[in-house]
Write a protein that holds these residues in place. Structure first.
Motif, PDB file in Angstrom:
ATOM      1  N   ASP A  97      -6.873   4.974  -4.744  1.00  9.25           N
ATOM      2  CA  ASP A  97      -6.449   6.265  -4.190  1.00  9.25           C
ATOM      3  C   ASP A  97      -4.935   6.345  -4.027  1.00  9.25           C
ATOM      4  N   ALA A  98      -4.290   5.186  -3.864  1.00  8.79           N
ATOM      5  CA  ALA A  98      -2.839   5.174  -3.628  1.00  8.79           C
ATOM      6  C   ALA A  98      -2.026   5.232  -4.925  1.00  8.79           C
ATOM      7  N   LEU A 128       2.506   2.013  -3.552  1.00  6.51           N
ATOM      8  CA  LEU A 128       1.731   2.119  -4.787  1.00  6.51           C
ATOM      9  C   LEU A 128       1.882   3.470  -5.470  1.00  6.51           C
ATOM     10  N   GLY A 129       2.294   4.481  -4.734  1.00  6.34           N
ATOM     11  CA  GLY A 129       2.512   5.793  -5.329  1.00  6.34           C
ATOM     12  C   GLY A 129       3.611   5.792  -6.372  1.00  6.34           C
ATOM     13  N   LEU A 158       0.809  -1.218   0.000  1.00  7.30           N
ATOM     14  CA  LEU A 158       0.000   0.000   0.000  1.00  7.30           C
ATOM     15  C   LEU A 158       0.844   1.271   0.000  1.00  7.30           C
ATOM     16  N   ASP A 159       1.879   1.302   0.830  1.00  5.33           N
ATOM     17  CA  ASP A 159       2.693   2.516   0.921  1.00  5.33           C
ATOM     18  C   ASP A 159       3.626   2.700  -0.268  1.00  5.33           C
ATOM     19  N   GLU A 208      -9.160   2.036  -1.753  1.00  2.00           N
ATOM     20  CA  GLU A 208      -7.881   2.315  -1.097  1.00  2.00           C
ATOM     21  C   GLU A 208      -6.723   2.111  -2.070  1.00  2.00           C
TER      22      GLU A 208
END
Length: 313
Positions: free
Chosen positions: A240-241, A212-213, A209-210, A237
């Motif tokens: 949005d990432a 994916l940007g 998740l952290d 979620e």
């Protein structure tokens, strides 16, 4: 984008990353790799996606390690290992870049692939997938893995799969449920509890998740509004990432975790619409996309490999 039309065997195996991986190729055009979720092999894509999408793309199917006709692993592994399996397969097939569509755990593999091999992804489609099951103290896959290992008849495991993966409308169709159960039981390459456990461990340890940007590929995140395993807020979620990701919810009856099978026309339309700009190298009009989808639906309807609504996840 890779439009190399080098003729390859329509199916076979390659050795890479310590595994023997089974693949199939359908159609011609820009490459599109489809990656299946936990516990299932790539044959499920042939029910509704291959007949439709192979009219526009060179569709590449892969059996993940521990599934189908690919080799069984001899030790624990991670989602990153499975992403590297995919990279090795593409190397062997001479595919430099590809569109990538992953469902459920296949979406996790696709996320990791897009992070580890960013230069190889044209467009990314993530369907019914999350990015951080490792953050949950309890996850359905954890329970399913235990049941799979301790359910001698498979009836409890199968019941859990049906209730969590399919829609209420499907579950009320007794004939469809019976036909789907028979279809799953007839799989000549069933997954053992040990293999399922290894895939489940990889799934449960995944947390991207952290990160994916850092995904640079244009991305579509798809989810069914009735998805119980990966609810829309989990898919949101993910969207949005990822910078600029498009988020789409399939609504109504059949909009389950396996909307690709219960709602194939809508699922295939959204995928085709998202990938269509690169089919001809330019953005297509809505009417052009509609024509492509209509042609795809006709091909799917005429395919002997497609069953009725009674299909499997």
């Amino acid at each position: 984008m890779n439009t190399n039309q080098t003729k390859l065997p329509s199916s076979g195996t390659v050795q890479t990353n310590g595994q023997v991986l089974y693949y199939e190729i359908h159609g011609e055009g820009p490459a599109l790799v489809l990656v299946m979720g936990i516990g299932y092999d790539s044959s499920l894509w042939t029910l509704a996606q291959v007949p439709a999408l192979s009219t526009q793309f060179r569709v590449v199917l892969i059996d993940n390690r521990d599934a189908g006709r690919s080799s069984k692993a001899s030790h624990p592994y991670t989602i990153a290992d499975m992403a590297d399996d995919l990279s090795g397969l593409l190397d062997a097939l001479g595919i430099a870049r590809t569109h990538l569509l992953g469902l459920s755990m296949g979406g996790m593999i696709a996320q990791e692939f897009a992070l580890r091999h960013a230069d190889r992804v044209d467009r990314l489609v993530l369907a019914g997938t999350g990015a951080a099951p490792a953050r949950s103290a309890v996850d359905p896959i954890q329970i399913w893995s235990w049941v799979k290992a301790n359910d001698a008849t498979g009836q409890v495991f199968g019941g859990q799969q049906f209730v969590s993966l399919f829609s209420t409308a499907f579950l009320r169709n007794h004939e469809a449920v019976q036909d789907t159960a028979a279809l799953l039981a007839s799989n000549p390459y069933p997954m053992s509890p040990e293999a399922y456990g290894r895939q489940a461990d990889a799934y449960l340890q995944f947390d991207a998740l952290d990160r994916l940007g850092a995904i640079t590929a244009p991305t579509l995140v798809l989810v069914g509004e009735q998805d119980l395993l990966t609810p829309p807020w989990i898919a949101r979620e993910v969207a949005d990432a990822i910078p600029g990701a498009r988020f789409e919810v399939i609504r109504g009856d059949g909009a389950s975790h396996v909307a690709a099978i219960e709602r194939p026309d809508d699922f295939n339309r959204l995928v085709s619409e998202f990938l269509a700009p690169d089919v001809q190298g330019t953005r297509l009009s809505h009417s052009s996309v509609a024509n492509l989808v209509a042609a795809s639906s006709l091909a799917a309807a005429n395919s002997s490999s497609e069953t009725a609504a009674s299909t499997a996840p």
